[in-house]
Design an enzyme around this catalytic site. Structure first.
Site: not given
Ligand code: IVH
Length: 664
Positions: A37-38, A84, A112, A114, A116, A169, A221, A284, A308, A401, A404, A419, A424
């Site tokens: 491929y490369d 939705l 389907e 969902k 994220d 998505e 989708y 749906k 959900k 901090c 230190c 800090c 430190c």
């Protein structure tokens, strides 16, 4: 080669690579090796560079990035991108089903996953990808075409020459998310909280080169104006697959509410094994002809909803808030929890990100809190169970901090505290671990645990202490777990590390934003520590791979007295403060920035580069006003044109060879 042949070869390569992309990224069934491929891609890049007029509109070379915008253009969605309604349990789902049954009697559902991520609308004309836009506020989004083009599973040309708009998505798979955060940790940058934020942050980048490296993915989708192409969602999904889109294979047709509920329970099991985040099931009605009848509210269709998933959230007590000091001094608040089991593993600590996060959620010590795993990976406190609050005191960010006691400051425009004490020991311990790590000085016997022990005992505070350890050889023998042999191999590895390359040393110093690749680039332009130390901001910025943030960070590093003392000590100890001395031969090329282009016939690219470097030149990839000379071979294209435009000196390969031969 005659022109007709080149054109034919470019077409062949375009088709072959697009097909390979499809097999690998959409079907998940690669047929050719990464190496082949490369090779094909490299050949296509070279041919297109020399013959830009033969580049096809669906050329896979566009996926590499290369577009940098100064701002985003707004896009008006002709058909708004709706959202939705949500249901959170079985009863709410039953009510949704009842509402539909009041209007229509005979129908099926398509379920389907969902995904994220973030919604995107993709426009194709005559089967060619022309534009991608984010959802924005639903009516107006932003044009992110340059970034979406880099997504490997996105078809640039469909299998039919259709005018079509589709929606889907964009998401970041767990593997890409982990890699990205590891890299950010390495470079001392703030981490992304979860894959969704990472995907959203990535798609809003102006530089598509950044996007191309982050490996986003995409499931499609929906078809806008779906009734022109199919009469059910099931057929629409099949048609989307047929066109070449990546469609999530986990969709199902179901009849009736009981099957629907059972199907949703199955999804909640399979989703945990998926390599990307899902936060529910989209349900749906399958038959498009029923949509008008069932209708819409102002915000969403009534013929669909999202069930959900209850993300696994567990209640526990926040016993304390402690603070971690990172290598760059960044201070991260950490929740110390009463240990609890979440998604299969015990969790006792969770990130609180920064001061704003804690204040915004009003998280207090001794609160009862809800914890989950963001992106199924990083434990995170999501909220306080306020009903269980008694007399807990509001959180106050530390001013000193924790390690230190030095000053802690919040930089303008950033959410993180740092800090600022360069000495430190908190920073220094991570700095020491980083210094000896594999990509840096690679002292394999000086791992995290050993550094921690020796740091706690006061033997290791700063990098140069590593090279003084041999003076404590006898004392080390008294430490538990430190036998003669262990000490011998440790000290030997430390001594040998002095010979590591200059670029590893630069990376090992832990300069903010300087990762191992940047370190290598720096050594190309600054061959010694002395040169790098006196590098000017403008000069650093003019290096193609070095942005303003990196350049500033390098300059700051060398303005700090403690850093300079440390470098001097390392120099005295005999570490490699310059690139391997290549015996440079004084020549007309010495000190010049040179670009090679076109097909070289007398030398290979590598030979020519090596030779020029020996003659004291720097060889870079792109022509700019900084370039001193362009050496060109046959069929040279855009780089040669640019050199002429910029009045950069040019030289053909033959002349180059004559000069080189004359030097011997
Ligand atoms: S259909 C009319 N299907 O969820 C709305 N959306 O809350 C059409 N999403 O904005 C959306 N996976 O970003 C649909 N299989 C899927 C989805 C999905 C994720 C997102 C999408 C949408 C949001 C709705």
């Amino acid at each position: 080669m005659i022109y007709v042949d080149i054109k034919k070869r470019i077409l062949e390569l375009t088709k072959q690579i697009n097909q390979a992309n499809y097999e690998y990224h959409t079907l998940d069934q690669p047929k050719i090796s990464d190496q082949s491929y490369d090779q094909l891609l490299k050949e296509l890049i070279e041919l297109e560079e020399l013959n830009p007029e033969y580049r096809y509109e669906d050329s896979p070379t566009q996926k590499i990035g290369g577009v940098i915008l100064s701002s985003f253009t707004k896009v008006k969605h002709q058909i708004p991108m709706m959202s939705l309604s949500n249901v959170f349990d079985e009863n709410e789902l039953r009510s949704f089903d009842e509402r539909i049954k009041k209007v229509v009697s005979s129908f099926s559902y398509i379920t389907e996953l969902k995904i994220d991520g973030l919604a995107v609308s993709l426009l194709y004309e005559n089967g060619l990808f022309v534009r991608a836009a984010t959802r924005g506020n639903g009516s107006i989004g932003e044009d992110v075409t340059h970034n979406v083009k880099t997504i490997k599973s996105l078809p640039l040309k469909l299998n039919e020459p259709v005018d079509i708009e589709v929606r889907g998505e964009i998401f970041m798979p767990h593997k890409s998310f982990k890699m990205l955060n590891e890299e950010r940790l390495n470079e001392g940058e703030a981490l992304f909280a979860n894959p969704r934020n990472a995907a959203a942050g990535t798609i809003r980048q102006l530089d598509s080169n950044v996007v191309s490296k982050r490996n986003l993915d995409l499931f499609v989708y929906t078809i806008v104006n779906q009734m022109d192409y199919a009469d059910t969602q099931e057929k629409a999904l099949q048609y989307l697959s047929h066109l070449g889109f990546k469609v999530n294979p986990n969709y199902q047709k179901v009849f009736g509410i009981e099957s629907l509920i059972e199907t949703i329970h199955q999804y909640d099991i399979i989703r945990k094994r998926l390599p990307y985040d899902t936060d529910g099931v989209v349900i749906k009605v399958n038959e498009f002809s029923l949509y008008e009848n069932i209708g819409y509210t102002a915000k969403f269709p009534k013929w669909a909803t999202a069930y959900k998933f209850q993300a696994e959230r567990v209640e526990t007590i926040l016993k304390d808030i402690t603070f971690q000091v990172g290598r760059t001094g960044v201070i991260t608040p950490v929740a110390e929890l009463e240990p609890v089991l979440i998604s299969g593993s015990m969790v006792a600590r969770a990130t609180l990100h920064n001061e704003d996060y804690i204040k915004h959620k009003d998280i207090r010590i001794q609160d009862t809190v809800l914890v989950h795993k963001a992106g199924e990976i990083i434990p995170e406190v999501i909220e306080v169970v306020l009903s269980k609050r008694t007399d807990q005191k509001p959180f106050v960010m530390i001013e000193k901090c924790p390690i230190c006691q030095g000053e802690v400051v919040r930089k303008e425009g950033e959410a993180d505290h740092y800090c600022i004490n360069p000495d430190c020991p908190g920073k220094s311990m991570y700095g020491l671990i980083h210094f000896s790590s594999r990509q840096a000085m690679d002292i394999d016997t000086l791992g995290e645990k050993v550094v921690e022990t020796l740091h706690d005992l006061g033997y290791l505070n700063k990098i140069s202490d590593i090279y003084h350890l041999k003076e404590y050889k006898d004392a080390l023998k008294d430490l538990p777990g430190f036998g003669d042999k262990k000490i011998y191999t440790l000290l030997k590895a430390i001594e040998e590390s002095k010979k590591q390359g200059f670029d590893r040393l630069i990376f090992g110093l832990g300069i903010k934003h300087v990762g191992s690749k940047v370190a290598k680039t720096l050594t190309k332009f600054y061959a010694s520590m002395d040169a790098l130390r006196s590098a000017k901001l403008e000069d650093l910025q003019s290096i193609p791979e070095i942005g303003p943030m990196i350049a500033q960070s390098v300059v700051n590093y060398f303005q700090n007295e403690t850093n300079l003392t440390q470098i001097e000590e390392l120099q005295t100890l005999g570490l490699n403060m310059a690139i391997e001395k290549i015996e440079t031969i004084e020549s007309p090329f010495t000190g010049k920035i040179i670009v090679l282009t076109g097909k070289l016939g007398l030398y290979s690219r590598d030979e020519a580069t090596e030779m020029l470097e020996k003659l004291g030149a720097k060889v870079t990839g792109s022509v700019s006003s900084k370039t001193d000379l362009v050496i060109y071979g046959e069929e040279a294209g855009s780089k040669l044109v640019k050199a002429k435009e910029l009045n950069v000196e040019i030289m053909d390969e033959k002349t180059f060879k004559e000069i080189v031969d004359g030097l011997h």
